[in-house]
Design a protein around this motif. Structure first.
Motif, mmCIF file in Angstrom:
data_model
loop_
_atom_site.group_PDB
_atom_site.id
_atom_site.type_symbol
_atom_site.label_atom_id
_atom_site.label_comp_id
_atom_site.label_asym_id
_atom_site.label_seq_id
_atom_site.Cartn_x
_atom_site.Cartn_y
_atom_site.Cartn_z
ATOM 1 N N THR A 1 -38.137 -32.870 -60.696
ATOM 2 C CA THR A 1 -39.121 -32.798 -61.762
ATOM 3 C C THR A 1 -38.498 -32.069 -62.945
ATOM 4 O O THR A 1 -37.982 -30.969 -62.802
ATOM 5 N N GLN B 1 -43.575 -39.181 -59.480
ATOM 6 C CA GLN B 1 -42.267 -38.962 -58.886
ATOM 7 C C GLN B 1 -41.293 -40.101 -59.191
ATOM 8 O O GLN B 1 -40.112 -39.873 -59.435
ATOM 9 N N ASP C 1 -37.326 -30.134 -53.196
ATOM 10 C CA ASP C 1 -37.511 -31.236 -52.246
ATOM 11 C C ASP C 1 -38.477 -30.968 -51.094
ATOM 12 O O ASP C 1 -38.452 -31.663 -50.087
ATOM 13 N N HIS C 2 -39.280 -29.959 -51.250
ATOM 14 C CA HIS C 2 -40.243 -29.716 -50.182
ATOM 15 C C HIS C 2 -41.493 -30.559 -50.375
ATOM 16 O O HIS C 2 -42.394 -30.525 -49.546
ATOM 17 N N GLY C 3 -41.518 -31.316 -51.492
ATOM 18 C CA GLY C 3 -42.607 -32.277 -51.669
ATOM 19 C C GLY C 3 -43.678 -31.930 -52.671
ATOM 20 O O GLY C 3 -44.779 -32.471 -52.621
ATOM 21 N N LYS C 4 -43.377 -31.103 -53.638
ATOM 22 C CA LYS C 4 -44.391 -30.716 -54.633
ATOM 23 C C LYS C 4 -44.885 -31.930 -55.409
ATOM 24 O O LYS C 4 -46.085 -32.165 -55.518
ATOM 25 N N THR C 5 -43.939 -32.669 -55.954
ATOM 26 C CA THR C 5 -44.329 -33.808 -56.780
ATOM 27 C C THR C 5 -45.066 -34.856 -55.950
ATOM 28 O O THR C 5 -46.084 -35.413 -56.365
ATOM 29 N N ARG C 6 -44.554 -35.049 -54.781
ATOM 30 C CA ARG C 6 -45.169 -36.061 -53.921
ATOM 31 C C ARG C 6 -46.596 -35.664 -53.559
ATOM 32 O O ARG C 6 -47.507 -36.483 -53.476
ATOM 33 N N GLY D 1 -39.001 -27.764 -59.500
ATOM 34 C CA GLY D 1 -38.560 -27.013 -58.345
ATOM 35 C C GLY D 1 -37.182 -26.412 -58.421
ATOM 36 O O GLY D 1 -36.858 -25.490 -57.688
ATOM 37 N N ASP E 1 -45.761 -34.796 -40.893
ATOM 38 C CA ASP E 1 -45.609 -36.081 -40.210
ATOM 39 C C ASP E 1 -44.226 -36.209 -39.597
ATOM 40 O O ASP E 1 -43.969 -37.056 -38.760
ATOM 41 N N ALA F 1 -47.794 -35.364 -47.565
ATOM 42 C CA ALA F 1 -47.949 -35.991 -48.872
ATOM 43 C C ALA F 1 -47.734 -37.487 -48.781
ATOM 44 O O ALA F 1 -48.449 -38.265 -49.417
ATOM 45 N N THR F 2 -46.793 -37.882 -47.982
ATOM 46 C CA THR F 2 -46.505 -39.310 -47.907
ATOM 47 C C THR F 2 -47.624 -40.065 -47.211
ATOM 48 O O THR F 2 -47.964 -41.185 -47.583
ATOM 49 N N ASN G 1 -46.133 -28.854 -45.718
ATOM 50 C CA ASN G 1 -45.965 -30.293 -45.952
ATOM 51 C C ASN G 1 -45.038 -30.956 -44.928
ATOM 52 O O ASN G 1 -44.374 -30.285 -44.155
ATOM 53 N N LYS G 2 -45.048 -32.235 -44.985
ATOM 54 C CA LYS G 2 -44.184 -33.066 -44.130
ATOM 55 C C LYS G 2 -44.462 -32.858 -42.631
ATOM 56 O O LYS G 2 -43.555 -32.920 -41.807
HETATM 57 N N1 LIG Z 1 -41.762 -37.381 -44.537
HETATM 58 C C1 LIG Z 1 -42.230 -36.822 -45.637
HETATM 59 N N2 LIG Z 1 -41.489 -36.812 -46.696
HETATM 60 C C2 LIG Z 1 -42.001 -36.227 -47.799
HETATM 61 C C3 LIG Z 1 -43.273 -35.673 -47.820
HETATM 62 N N3 LIG Z 1 -43.490 -35.161 -49.059
HETATM 63 C C4 LIG Z 1 -42.405 -35.403 -49.775
HETATM 64 N N4 LIG Z 1 -41.495 -36.037 -49.037
HETATM 65 C C5 LIG Z 1 -40.170 -36.458 -49.484
HETATM 66 O O1 LIG Z 1 -39.410 -35.302 -49.879
HETATM 67 C C6 LIG Z 1 -38.600 -35.659 -50.975
HETATM 68 C C7 LIG Z 1 -38.844 -34.700 -52.074
HETATM 69 O O2 LIG Z 1 -40.116 -34.835 -52.577
HETATM 70 P P1 LIG Z 1 -40.515 -34.331 -54.024
HETATM 71 O O3 LIG Z 1 -41.936 -34.484 -54.164
HETATM 72 O O4 LIG Z 1 -39.668 -34.928 -55.021
HETATM 73 O O5 LIG Z 1 -40.189 -32.859 -53.864
HETATM 74 P P2 LIG Z 1 -40.249 -31.738 -54.989
HETATM 75 O O6 LIG Z 1 -40.518 -30.494 -54.312
HETATM 76 O O7 LIG Z 1 -41.201 -32.180 -56.031
HETATM 77 O O8 LIG Z 1 -38.793 -31.794 -55.525
HETATM 78 P P3 LIG Z 1 -38.238 -31.240 -56.884
HETATM 79 O O9 LIG Z 1 -38.945 -31.972 -57.954
HETATM 80 O O10 LIG Z 1 -36.816 -31.513 -56.809
HETATM 81 O O11 LIG Z 1 -38.569 -29.820 -56.894
HETATM 82 C C8 LIG Z 1 -38.969 -37.075 -51.364
HETATM 83 O O12 LIG Z 1 -38.017 -37.921 -50.826
HETATM 84 C C9 LIG Z 1 -40.286 -37.299 -50.721
HETATM 85 O O13 LIG Z 1 -40.473 -38.645 -50.335
HETATM 86 C C10 LIG Z 1 -44.053 -35.735 -46.649
HETATM 87 O O14 LIG Z 1 -45.186 -35.264 -46.523
HETATM 88 N N5 LIG Z 1 -43.491 -36.332 -45.558
#
Ligand SMILES: Nc1nc2c(ncn2[C@@H]2O[C@H](COP(=O)(O)OP(=O)(O)OP(=O)(O)O)[C@@H](O)[C@H]2O)c(=O)[nH]1
Length: 976
Positions: free
Chosen positions: A506, A498, A482-487, A532, A586, A620-621, A583-584
């Protein structure tokens, strides 16, 4: 001149066949038996020989002697012995070959004479009318002839051995006494029996009418150890009867035996068993003697063991020229002598054995015993074994029986079947125990060797510098959940992967290419999106190995987390440069500086802090910092790597993910690492192979070729390769199939080895003590090879208790089929479907067969459920809960119910049928239960403290005043 048979010739010469045989042997002619034919020249030589010896019974001599049969014996004995004796140095020699005798003396002095004599003995009995004397004579002769039956009759007709006997006969001893042997002995004068020992014996002979059995006295010492066990043994014994054993004596008409014994007993054959036994062929002895005599095997020449031939005894030891040298007629004589003569059959048997058995016995002698198992040890030689090999494989390599290895391992505490794969440690352990240097061939080496067999090579050898062209960097995005890899990836390629993910995690590896512009130059970057969740660690590790740069995504608000560090370790281990995407940013709680500080502790020092790691703040968002991130990747690649590849060679690369598509069949996403992959190429990817039917790029377009660093989906494989399997283009389909088949077989064996949960004996016994062990069997089906692999790996990490375990008995990509269900039904397994459903009649069948199918789309939900299921399989834990105590104050006897205890409940309650124990002076006297329970006159179910009651303790009646009765119950205790 026509060939003539020995017995015919013997008849013609008035001799015993055995004598003829003996003479032949003496002449160095090998003649198997009396019925064997001999060539004219040999006959001539024989005649000459006999003539010169004078022994030849000039024909009828025998007849003359007929009367002197007895004498004959001796002579015979003498003669026979002679040959043998010669060797033995027996007296016999005197008669036949004085000269020989003389020299021989040393050997078996007493033997000769004695030996022969004995022979007769045995037969004697049979001899009907003839009292001692005649028999003796005949016997000796006969003896050779072996056959008991015939022997008897022969006596009469056959005058004893002409040649041999003659001399002896002349010597008189024979004449006097029936004892042939005796007679011979006297002869010794020749000096035959140097051993002096038997002087006495000689004389004795006379006494022995039945004397034939001379050997009595001396148990054929030298005889041999074998004698007993063999047919021979028996015979020998007979004769031996010292003092003429009653048994025989009885039989014999000549009853005289008794004397003989004495005589012989005297001690003729000192050492040798065979002494008198000249004639007696002792198969058993043969070998020995020959050995002793010297020329071990040579003996053969003497004439294979012809009984008469003096094979046995005499020949043996002394081995004088005639018999001796050759090995003493010894050799194998068993045939003649044993078989026929003793009718035991022992001879032949023995012969057969010796070949096979001797070798085995030898091997066994060489083989040390390990826990009672004999296994030949090695000399420390190296044995190459593939990983996952079985005991049978090992046994085949070292040439032993697999069963013995199973036993050895059993003694080492491992229970493994012959065909079961064994792990490296066990293999090493076994190798060390058996003194072999085991080299377990690693999968990599094995793979290399496999390809070498096809003249192929997988690797970096891409030709000259000129052949190399720049290629895009392959980047893996890693980081904590959930640190935002997919995003982030989504943001980079403007797509929304995503959203399609179930459960927000993922599940599969995707690969995409992103275009960017750095320094006015178009650059392409290939991204591999790794899952992740912790369960995907293995895949992530592979991802790191197949990539050039790792982008470590760290949420600015969360900071470095366990999986962040784990991902970092993988990247470091793979020697891959890292770019950190903070990431994040914002988010209001974001603290990019904190992330930089944390990672510095792990060796990632930001450039702004003087290090060489590029940190880029992104959102990422909001799409912020993306270009900077791409630029950082390109710069890092340019700075740290020389990304080049030869696009002209046959393609090689790695399968990133693969799944079974309903309409398209097996689909593998591969990353081309070098060369160019074309439609129509024959490829092999892990255990899968096929011809490329179509290539689809990351945006779903069909392409004709895929160049280095390009991810592409391949259609046309015959099966689904595993995530991380290497692929390569090969010359033709056949090669591809052969390589794939071998990999498949290897994989199966390795999986079996890894999956086999071996228990040591200790563990097993421990568990048996606790009760039955439980195992949950699973069949995994998923939508992709990577998912299935990750799921299995995660499941195998579940540890609930020693008492329960789980085992995946089958796994695969695609829908749940009837085959899966039938396997589950047969094995009692549960089917886990990950992003797949039962197909066709599988559901119906599962209902019918009562097979449990569980569907999941989120991996950790599957893990939770399986863990719960395993816990549910645990046997309940019970603990004792005390109910109450009562003191026995009165004892009543009842003829109907036995002893009744009148009690006062001092605490808690007494309950009917409750478990109870009787304590006396603090010691438990018995464990039982409350039988009947009464309060006053009424039957009650329980009585509380402060009240009196009457109760019985089952069938236990030894209750005494003052005893304490304690009641309790077992209550289930919840597990943690
Ligand atoms: N505010 C904010 N939220 C983000 C950002 N990037 C990702 N998120 C949120 O973080 C959550 C997890 O994002 P994912 O991209 O699914 O994270 P991941 O690391 O791919 O997660 P896994 O697939 O479980 O490993 C989602 O709810 C995204 O919307 C960002 O830059 N800012």
């Amino acid at each position: 001149m026509a060939k003539v048979r020995v017995y015919e010739l013997a008849k013609e010469l008035g001799l015993e066949s055995k004598q003829v045989l003996a003479t032949l042997k003496d002449m160095g002619e090998f003649v198997r038996s009396a019925s064997s034919t001999i060539e004219a020249p040999v006959v001539r030589r024989l005649r000459d020989r006999l003539d010169s010896d004078g022994s030849a019974s000039d024909g009828k001599k025998a007849e003359d002697k007929s009367a002197a049969k007895k004498a004959a014996p001796k002579p015979k004995a003498g003669s026979a012995p002679t040959k043998r004796a010669s060797s033995a140095g027996g007296s016999a020699p005197a008669s036949a070959k004085p000269s020989d005798a003389a020299p021989k003396p040393g050997p078996k002095p007493g033997v000769a004479p004695g030996t022969r004599a004995p022979r007769p003995g045995p037969r004697v009995p049979r001899v009907p009318g003839t009292p001692g004397t005649p028999r003796s004579a005949s016997q000796p002769v006969t003896r050779t002839t072996p056959k008991p039956g015939p022997a008897v009759p022969k006596p009469g007709p056959k005058p004893p051995a002409a040649p041999m006997s003659e001399k002896p006969a002349e010597k008189k001893p024979a004449e006097n006494t029936p004892k042939p042997s005796a007679a011979p002995k006297p002869t010794p004068p020749t000096g035959a029996r140097p051993t002096a020992p038997k002087p006495g014996p000689a004389p004795k002979p006379a006494p022995r009418p039945g004397g034939p059995r001379p050997r009595p006295g001396t148990p054929r010492p030298g005889n041999n150890p074998f004698a007993p066990s063999q047919g021979m043994g028996t015979q020998n014994r007979r004769p031996r009867p010292e003092g003429g054993r009653p048994e025989r004596g009885g039989d014999r008409p000549g009853g005289p035996r008794p004397q003989a014994p004495a005589a012989r007993g005297g001690g003729p054959r000192p050492g040798g068993g065979s002494p008198s036994g000249i004639p007696r062929p002792n198969p058993a002895m043969m070998p020995k003697q020959s050995a002793v005599g010297g020329p071990a095997r040579g003996g053969r020449g003497g004439g294979r063991g012809r009984p008469g031939g003096g094979r046995g005894p005499g020949g043996g030891p002394g081995g004088p020229p005639p018999f001796g040298p050759p090995g003493g007629g010894g050799g194998r004589g068993r045939r003649g002598g044993t078989q026929g003569a003793f009718g035991r059959g022992g001879g032949p048997r023995r012969g057969r054995k010796s070949k096979r058995q001797k070798r085995q016995e030898f091997d066994q002698m060489e083989a040390p015993s390990i826990g009672g198992v004999r296994v030949r040890k090695g000399d420390g030689q190296t044995v190459r074994m593939r990983r996952g090999a079985s005991l049978a494989d090992f046994a085949e390599k070292i040439g032993v029986d697999p069963a013995s290895l199973v036993q050895v391992l059993f003694h080492l505490g491992e229970m493994v079947t012959a065909n079961q794969s064994i792990n490296d440690e066990t293999l090493q352990l076994l190798g060390a125990e058996l003194n072999y240097d085991i080299q377990v061939v690693s999968p990599e080496d094995e793979e290399r060797e496999l390809l070498e067999r096809f003249d192929l090579e997988f690797g970096e050898n891409e030709g000259d510098e000129d052949d190399l062209m720049p290629r895009p960097a392959v980047v893996t995005v890693m980081g904590h959940v959930d640190h935002g890899k997919t995003r982030l990836l989504d943001a980079l390629r403007h797509s929304n992967v995503q959203a399609k993910e179930a459960g927000g995690i993922t599940q599969t590896i995707g690969a995409y290419q992103v275009e960017t512009e750095v320094d006015d130059e178009d650059r392409t970057i290939t991204f591999i999106d790794t899952p992740g969740h912790e369960a995907f660690t293995a895949m992530r590790a592979r991802g790191a190995k197949s990539t050039d740069i790792a982008v470590l995504v760290v949420a600015a608000d969360d900071g470095a987390m366990p999986q962040t560090i784990e991902a970092l370790n993988h990247a470091t281990a793979a020697d891959v440069p890292v770019v950190v995407a903070v990431n994040k940013v914002d988010k209001p709680t974001a603290d990019p500086a904190k992330v930089r500080g944390q990672l510095t502790e792990y060796g990632l020092v930001p450039e702004e802090y003087g290090g060489d790691t590029m940190f880029v703040d992104v959102s990422a968002t909001k799409g912020e910092g993306l270009d900077e991130l791409l630029e950082a990747i390109v710069l890092t690649a340019d700075a740290a790597l020389e990304l080049q590849a030869n696009p002209e060679m046959d393609a090689q690369g790695v399968a990133i993910e693969a799944h079974l598509d309903k309409g398209r069949g097996p689909v593998a996403t591969v990353l081309v690492q070098r060369g160019t992959l074309h439609v129509g190429d024959s490829i092999v990817a892990g255990p899968a192979h096929g011809r490329v039917r179509a290539l689809i790029n990351d945006v779903g377009e069909s392409v004709e070729a895929a160049e280095p660093s390009m991810p592409v989906q391949v259609l046309g494989l015959t099966s689904v390769p595993g995530a991380g399997d290497a692929f390569m283009v090969v010359p033709d389909d056949r090669t591809a199939r052969q390589i794939a088949d071998q990999r498949e077989a290897r994989k199966r064996a390795a999986a079996q080895a890894a999956g086999a949960r071996r228990k040591t004996l200790d563990q097993l016994f421990e568990q048996l003590e606790k009760g039955e062990t439980e195992e949950l069997l699973l069949i995994l089906k998923g939508d992709g090879a990577g998912s299935v692999e990750a799921l299995e790996e995660a499941l195998m990490k579940i540890e609930v208790s020693e008492e329960v375990s789980l085992r995946v008995i089958d796994r695969g990509v695609g829908a749940i089929t009837e085959t899966n269900v039938s396997l589950a039904a047969a094995s009692g397994a549960v089917i886990l479907g990950f992003n797949v459903r039962a197909q066709g009649k599988a559901t119906e069948m599962a209902d019918r067969e009562n097979v449990d199918i569980r569907y999941y789309s989120v991996i950790y939900r599957a893990i939770e459920e399986i863990e719960a299921a395993l816990k549910g399989m645990l046997k309940p834990i019970y603990e004792e809960k005390q109910l109450g105590q009562a003191e026995v104050r009165e004892i009543f006897k009842s003829s109907k119910v036995g002893t009744i205890a009148g009690c006062m409940v001092t605490s808690g309650i007494m309950r009917r049928n409750a478990k109870a124990r009787l304590l006396r002076d603090g010691v438990v006297v018995t464990e039982t239960e409350i039988g009947s329970l009464r309060r006053e006159k009424d039957d009650v179910t329980e009585v509380r403290d402060g009240f009196e009651c009457g109760l019985t303790l089952g069938s236990f009646n030894d209750i005494k005043h003052g005893d304490i009765i304690e009641t309790y119950e077992m209550v289930e205790k919840p597990r943690d």
